[in-house]
Design a protein around this motif. Structure first.
Motif, PDB file in Angstrom:
ATOM      1  N   VAL A  66     -14.271   6.935   2.262  1.00 13.02           N
ATOM      2  CA  VAL A  66     -15.679   6.166   2.573  1.00 13.02           C
ATOM      3  C   VAL A  66     -15.118   4.687   2.971  1.00 13.02           C
ATOM      4  CG1 VAL A  66     -17.763   5.588   1.483  1.00 13.02           C
ATOM      5  CG2 VAL A  66     -16.562   7.392   0.572  1.00 13.02           C
TER       6      VAL A  66
ATOM      7  N   GLN B 149      -4.721   2.162  -7.345  1.00 15.17           N
ATOM      8  CA  GLN B 149      -5.530   2.014  -5.940  1.00 15.17           C
ATOM      9  C   GLN B 149      -6.136   3.288  -5.643  1.00 15.17           C
ATOM     10  OE1 GLN B 149      -1.821   1.182  -3.648  1.00 15.17           O
ATOM     11  NE2 GLN B 149      -2.107  -0.979  -3.535  1.00 15.17           N
TER      12      GLN B 149
ATOM     13  N   LEU C 173     -20.554   3.974  -3.471  1.00 13.14           N
ATOM     14  CA  LEU C 173     -21.212   3.534  -2.152  1.00 13.14           C
ATOM     15  C   LEU C 173     -21.825   4.578  -1.522  1.00 13.14           C
ATOM     16  CD1 LEU C 173     -18.468   0.958  -0.702  1.00 13.14           C
ATOM     17  CD2 LEU C 173     -20.642   0.475  -1.695  1.00 13.14           C
TER      18      LEU C 173
ATOM     19  N   LYS D 175     -10.918  13.064   2.374  1.00  8.88           N
ATOM     20  CA  LYS D 175     -12.230  12.312   2.579  1.00  8.88           C
ATOM     21  C   LYS D 175     -11.817  10.608   2.436  1.00  8.88           C
ATOM     22  CE  LYS D 175     -15.464  14.201  -0.048  1.00  8.88           C
ATOM     23  NZ  LYS D 175     -16.108  14.709  -1.242  1.00  8.88           N
TER      24      LYS D 175
ATOM     25  N   LYS E 268     -23.835   7.800   5.975  1.00 11.84           N
ATOM     26  CA  LYS E 268     -24.640   8.185   4.451  1.00 11.84           C
ATOM     27  C   LYS E 268     -25.076   6.754   4.013  1.00 11.84           C
ATOM     28  CE  LYS E 268     -22.225  12.333   2.919  1.00 11.84           C
ATOM     29  NZ  LYS E 268     -21.525  12.675   1.587  1.00 11.84           N
ATOM     30  N   ASN E 269     -26.364   6.560   3.733  1.00 14.42           N
ATOM     31  CA  ASN E 269     -26.800   5.507   3.211  1.00 14.42           C
ATOM     32  C   ASN E 269     -26.113   4.139   3.630  1.00 14.42           C
ATOM     33  OD1 ASN E 269     -28.428   6.286   1.076  1.00 14.42           O
ATOM     34  ND2 ASN E 269     -26.644   7.246   0.124  1.00 14.42           N
ATOM     35  N   ASP E 270     -26.069   3.985   5.032  1.00 15.50           N
ATOM     36  CA  ASP E 270     -25.576   2.749   5.764  1.00 15.50           C
ATOM     37  C   ASP E 270     -24.103   2.690   5.683  1.00 15.50           C
ATOM     38  OD1 ASP E 270     -25.957   0.613   7.464  1.00 15.50           O
ATOM     39  OD2 ASP E 270     -26.121  -1.055   5.751  1.00 15.50           O
ATOM     40  N   ILE E 271     -23.270   3.763   4.951  1.00 14.22           N
ATOM     41  CA  ILE E 271     -21.851   3.485   4.923  1.00 14.22           C
ATOM     42  C   ILE E 271     -21.131   4.750   5.552  1.00 14.22           C
ATOM     43  CG2 ILE E 271     -19.813   3.794   3.202  1.00 14.22           C
ATOM     44  CD1 ILE E 271     -21.174   1.171   2.733  1.00 14.22           C
TER      45      ILE E 271
ATOM     46  N   ASP F   7      -9.287  -4.503   3.604  1.00  8.43           N
ATOM     47  CA  ASP F   7      -7.616  -4.864   3.479  1.00  8.43           C
ATOM     48  C   ASP F   7      -6.828  -3.724   3.746  1.00  8.43           C
ATOM     49  OD1 ASP F   7      -7.152  -7.047   2.452  1.00  8.43           O
ATOM     50  OD2 ASP F   7      -7.110  -6.674   0.387  1.00  8.43           O
ATOM     51  N   GLY F   8      -7.374  -2.576   3.941  1.00 11.09           N
ATOM     52  CA  GLY F   8      -6.710  -1.179   4.274  1.00 11.09           C
ATOM     53  C   GLY F   8      -6.422  -0.506   3.174  1.00 11.09           C
ATOM     54  N   GLU F   9      -6.459   0.901   3.086  1.00  9.78           N
ATOM     55  CA  GLU F   9      -6.526   1.720   2.163  1.00  9.78           C
ATOM     56  C   GLU F   9      -4.967   1.657   1.776  1.00  9.78           C
ATOM     57  OE1 GLU F   9      -7.921   5.554   3.132  1.00  9.78           O
ATOM     58  OE2 GLU F   9     -10.107   4.813   2.980  1.00  9.78           O
ATOM     59  N   SER F  10      -4.751   2.518   0.467  1.00  5.96           N
ATOM     60  CA  SER F  10      -3.236   2.923  -0.104  1.00  5.96           C
ATOM     61  C   SER F  10      -3.032   4.040   0.734  1.00  5.96           C
ATOM     62  CB  SER F  10      -3.329   2.789  -1.400  1.00  5.96           C
ATOM     63  OG  SER F  10      -4.147   3.839  -1.919  1.00  5.96           O
TER      64      SER F  10
ATOM     65  N   PRO G 225     -15.537   0.831   3.285  1.00  3.61           N
ATOM     66  CA  PRO G 225     -15.705  -0.083   2.304  1.00  3.61           C
ATOM     67  C   PRO G 225     -16.916  -0.824   2.479  1.00  3.61           C
ATOM     68  CG  PRO G 225     -13.936  -1.024   3.708  1.00  3.61           C
ATOM     69  CD  PRO G 225     -14.179   0.356   4.233  1.00  3.61           C
ATOM     70  N   ASN G 226     -17.410  -0.961   3.618  1.00  5.11           N
ATOM     71  CA  ASN G 226     -18.558  -1.672   3.701  1.00  5.11           C
ATOM     72  C   ASN G 226     -19.541  -1.127   4.956  1.00  5.11           C
ATOM     73  OD1 ASN G 226     -18.232  -3.516   5.953  1.00  5.11           O
ATOM     74  ND2 ASN G 226     -17.138  -4.674   4.210  1.00  5.11           N
ATOM     75  N   SER G 227     -20.473  -1.723   5.328  1.00  4.51           N
ATOM     76  CA  SER G 227     -21.403  -1.167   6.306  1.00  4.51           C
ATOM     77  C   SER G 227     -21.108  -1.454   7.866  1.00  4.51           C
ATOM     78  CB  SER G 227     -22.960  -1.290   6.123  1.00  4.51           C
ATOM     79  OG  SER G 227     -23.137  -2.748   5.642  1.00  4.51           O
TER      80      SER G 227
ATOM     81  N   LYS H 221       0.700  -1.164   0.116  1.00  6.21           N
ATOM     82  CA  LYS H 221       0.092  -0.209   0.167  1.00  6.21           C
ATOM     83  C   LYS H 221       0.810   1.237   0.088  1.00  6.21           C
ATOM     84  CE  LYS H 221      -4.055  -2.117   0.698  1.00  6.21           C
ATOM     85  NZ  LYS H 221      -3.838  -3.490   0.180  1.00  6.21           N
TER      86      LYS H 221
ATOM     87  N   SER I 255     -18.251  -5.443  -0.553  1.00 10.05           N
ATOM     88  CA  SER I 255     -19.317  -4.396   0.221  1.00 10.05           C
ATOM     89  C   SER I 255     -20.660  -4.868   0.335  1.00 10.05           C
ATOM     90  CB  SER I 255     -19.257  -2.969  -0.726  1.00 10.05           C
ATOM     91  OG  SER I 255     -20.186  -3.027  -1.701  1.00 10.05           O
TER      92      SER I 255
ATOM     93  N   GLU J 181     -10.234   3.402  -4.969  1.00 11.05           N
ATOM     94  CA  GLU J 181     -10.687   3.806  -3.934  1.00 11.05           C
ATOM     95  C   GLU J 181     -11.835   4.998  -4.043  1.00 11.05           C
ATOM     96  OE1 GLU J 181      -7.795   4.756  -0.846  1.00 11.05           O
ATOM     97  OE2 GLU J 181      -7.077   2.741  -0.909  1.00 11.05           O
TER      98      GLU J 181
END
Lengths: 204, 127, 532
Positions: free
Chosen positions: B109, A60, A71, B107, B53-56, B89-92, B111-113, A45, A111, A64
């Protein structure tokens, strides 16, 4: 003799503090097999700044940004079906744009908010398998997948990558723009769109 | 006395950076969400806004350079669920330049709810 | 790490200005040796001791050079052999005899195992085997060459002491140094591997080769970026403008200036890029095909065939188009003639030793190509325009031009070193020594004429849609021999053309066309041929 070696140990301990332990006892060997040329695994990363060509970090960051944007809009209410159409590479670099889409798809699938259908490129393998099940005569009647039952995609993702390169010999400036659009297949309308801009400058 | 002397011998840049830091630090509530490696060199996280926002879960963080010299920040968000486990997985890592006295918003977001909390990992370079 | 320049262990004498050049070379050698901690010999000794060794070193220098020269004369026959002579014979065999006899001719030139493991030998051999349609053997030879190129690329980056051997060899003759291949030859090598792998039906390996080709080329281009930027800036001051063009939405930027294009084409090659575009298109990866076609256009602007590659890309790769396609998309790669030769040419220079003496230095030269250009390919009478995409002569001449300054520097150094030696020999060993020295010097002073000679001189491409079937090919009205069978979604046909001979390579076909006759129901036909 004894006192001298004692002194030495004390001196060592004093001078290097805690690290003295590691310097006086040999380090444990790591489970690696290595030859002359040093190879190491790195942080996958990490920000890659080797050259200013399109690199792993760009891929990446684009993935992202696009998944985050998709989402948070909440367009995926009720887990709609989506497919990947084309990603045009309009740069002069050999960039595997399908790879960017793969990353986006992976994150979106994980997701759990959306379902993907086979893309055009993945279609042949699916058709082959269906034909094998239905036409080879090898399988039990009721266990074969039926032909003509595939779910079509409600949305399709289309993207393009462009670049502007300025190079005067000593400074090279590259500006990338990745645009992604999501079309409603039936209505032909754009339901979502976003872009990611990246500027990279290198000096020689 | 000794430290004064040392400070005097060091470059003006570092004096400024260290002097600016205690005057205007990252607010304690925000600092709890920031994992800073090393010195901030005058960069602070002025504000952090977390919205579902929208469950995220989404986040915006204002990074502010309180000194006149430019800074480079390396950062990424780490998403956590209610158990404190990492989500995804973790962001870059991302590199961002901050001009002198500039405020920039970053900013991200989730990755899931399942993400309910986050940490902003960052370190600052003096150029 | 000790790093002090030692410039004392040198023959001093009546050599005037000339000694300066030798000093510099010795300095480089010392520096390189010191950065490595192994095998230093007297060169690593501290300064205090070197003065004592001065006299001894001077003699040792002469002695070792004499020995080296002697070795070059006695055992160096193979190393000192002219590649030009070998290659010219082999080329003659290809054109007048058979390719198999040409391979025998080449094999005769390499008698030892070390010679058979060499880069140049494997390049030439791989190309000949390819012409003889022995694709697996050809691939094996090319892979050997490729392993050597990779090894050198790695060590050149990490181990600068490689230079040492080069300088040492250059003191006797350029021909004694290892042949490392020109940049353009390295690009050709992976392109050749790709074509071979395609002929062997290994499309995925071919994709890897193509990827390596453009990755390697990107490295070379980065290296040349500065000179290219300078050339472009100069072209612009002269009035040449960069033109932006859009082909079906794809941007293309070109500068149609001869100097800029010549420079670009010296290390890049439009064929490799066009082939990359073609292969990625065949593999249904238009995102990667587009830059291939684009780069080919930027190298050869205003070539309709290349432009059509990019303009029609989206249409050709579309699902609907492929399903309704009834004809094969055929790419002809016509390679004409032979790569140019580096011919040794002797020059004499005056050297200030014991008064003035003239010395002979040998440099290679390349003559411009005199081959007549080709223009038209006909398949059963259907005419396709041939477009010249690569000129190896231009590439080779540019590579030589870039090498020249270094070669001149080494040549003069060598000439002076040898004349110093002769002078010393005549003083210490009398008449006989002088004659022996002169003989050795003349024998070793031969230009480096090594280069990949089995490559074609020019490459042309033609592309068009042809219904599947057997075709009689003609180029500019000349029959190429047997009929070939064309079929599949895409086909690639390599042709090698000589003045009096044509060799058609195996047709490489990709995918299958939709069945020509419509199936009983429309639905059934659709299902049967979905993609590819």
């Amino acid at each position: 003799m004894l006192t001298r070696s004692h002194l030495l140990v004390m001196l060592l301990a004093l001078s290097s503090g805690l690290t003295a332990c590691s310097s006086s006892t040999p380090p444990v060997a790591s489970p690696v097999l290595r030859f002359d040329r040093e190879v190491n695994y790195g942080d996958d990363k990490a920000v890659e700044l080797v050259t200013n060509e399109f690199g792993s970090t760009d891929l990446q960051m684009i993935a992202e940004k696009m998944t985050g944007s998709l989402l948070e809009t909440g367009i995926f209410q009720g887990r709609p079906t989506v497919t990947i159409s084309t990603v045009k590479n309009k740069t002069s670099e050999y960039i595997d744009t399908t790879n960017i889409m793969n990353s986006i798809q992976t994150t979106l699938v994980k997701s759990g908010k959306v379902r993907f259908t086979r893309s055009i490129n993945e279609m042949q393998a699916g058709v082959d398998e269906l034909q094998r099940q239905n036409q080879s005569g090898l399988y039990k009647q009721h266990s074969t997948a039926k032909i003509g039952k595939m779910t079509a995609a409600k949305y399709s993702l289309e993207g393009e990558l462009t670049s502007i390169v300025k190079d005067n010999g000593s400074t090279k400036d590259v500006f990338y723009k990745f645009t992604l659009k999501m079309f409603d297949v039936e209505e032909g309308t754009i339901e979502w769109q976003d872009e990611k801009q990246i500027r990279k400058t290198s000096k020689r | 006395m000794k430290s004064l002397l040392l400070a005097a011998t060091l470059g003006c840049m570092t004096c400024l950076a260290h002097a600016a830091q205690p005057a205007n630090p990252t607010p304690p509530a925000v600092a709890a969400k920031v994992a800073l490696r090393g010195e901030p060199y005058g960069v602070r996280v002025a504000e952090m806004r977390i919205v579902r926002k929208n469950d995220i879960l989404t986040v915006q963080a204002d990074l502010e350079n309180t000194v006149r010299a430019n800074r480079t920040v390396f950062y990424r968000f780490r998403w956590l669920d209610d158990m404190g486990n990492q989500v995804g997985d973790g962001e870059s890592w991302k590199q961002m330049g901050l001009y002198g006295l500039q405020l920039q918003t970053v900013k991200s977001v989730a990755p899931n709810s399942s993400a309910t909390d986050l940490k902003l990992e960052m370190n600052v370079e003096q150029k | 790490m000790r790093m002090f320049p030692i410039t004392t262990g040198l023959p001093t004498g009546k050599i005037g200005q000339a000694s300066l050049t030798i000093h510099r070379i010795r300095e480089i050698v010392v520096y390189e040796e010191n950065t490595r901690t192994t095998g230093c010999g007297e060169l690593c000794l501290p300064p205090a001791r070197t003065s004592r060794l001065r006299q001894a070193a001077s003699l040792r220098f002469i002695r070792s050079t004499v020995i080296l020269l002697g070795i070059a004369v006695i055992t160096g026959c193979a190393n000192m052999k002219s590649h030009d002579v070998v290659a010219t014979n082999v080329q003659a065999q290809v054109q007048t005899g058979t390719v198999a006899s040409a391979i025998d001719e080449l094999d005769k030139s390499a008698s030892s195992d070390s010679e058979r493991a060499g880069l140049l030998y494997n390049l030439e051999r791989g190309e000949l085997l390819r012409l003889n349609k022995q694709y697996p053997e050809s691939t094996a030879a090319f892979l050997k060459a490729d392993a050597l190129v990779n090894e050198w690329e790695q060590t050149a980056k990490t181990d600068p002491s490689k230079l040492l051997g080069k300088i040492g060899a250059a003191l006797i003759s350029e021909r004694l140094s290892d042949y490392e291949g020109q940049d353009y030859e390295k690009v050709w090598l992976t392109t050749r591997l790709a074509l071979n792998h395609l002929a062997q039906g290994e499309t995925e390996n071919a994709r890897a080769d193509i990827k390596r080709t453009h990755e390697r080329e990107a490295v070379i281009a980065e290296f040349r970026a500065k000179s290219l930027a300078a050339a472009e800036a100069e072209a612009k001051t002269k009035g040449a403008a960069a033109t932006g063009k859009e082909l079906n939405g794809y941007p293309v930027e070109t500068i149609n200036d001869p100097a800029v294009l010549k420079l670009k084409n010296s290390y890049s090659n439009a064929l490799s890029h066009y082939l990359a575009g073609f292969l990625y298109e065949v593999l249904n990866e238009p995102g990667l095909a587009a830059p291939g076609y684009r780069k080919a256009i930027e190298l050869k602007p205003e070539t309709p065939l290349l432009e059509e590659g990019l303009r029609g890309l989206d249409k050709r790769t579309s699902f609907t188009h492929k399903r309704h396609k009834k004809m094969t998309d055929v790419l002809f790669v016509v390679e004409a003639g032979n790569a140019p030769a580096r011919k040794p040419q002797a020059f004499t220079i005056p050297v200030p030793i014991d008064g003035w003496q003239t010395l002979s230095i040998s440099y290679p030269v390349i003559a411009p190509s005199t081959d007549a250009p080709l223009s038209l390919l006909a398949a059963n009478g259907q005419k396709l325009k041939l477009e010249n995409v690569v000129d190896v002569n231009v590439m080779a001449r540019r590579a030589l031009k870039d090498d020249m300054p270094g070669m001149v520097m080494r040549g003069i150094t060598r000439a002076i070193a040898k004349s110093v030696l002769q002078h010393q020999l005549s003083e210490h060993a009398g008449m006989f020594g002088q004659i022996a020295g002169m003989a050795a010097s003349a024998y070793t002073e031969q230009a480096d004429d090594r280069m990949w000679r089995m490559l074609p001189g020019r490459v042309y491409v033609a592309r068009g849609y042809l219904p599947p079937g057997a075709y009689q090919l003609q180029i500019d009205g000349r029959d190429l021999g047997e009929k070939i069978n064309i079929g599949g979604q895409y086909a690639l046909i390599p042709i090698r053309l000589y003045e009096n001979k044509a060799i058609e390579g195996n047709v490489i076909a990709f995918g299958e066309l939709a069945p020509p006759a419509p199936a009983p129901t429309k639905k059934g036909a659709k299902r049967k041929k979905a993609t590819t």
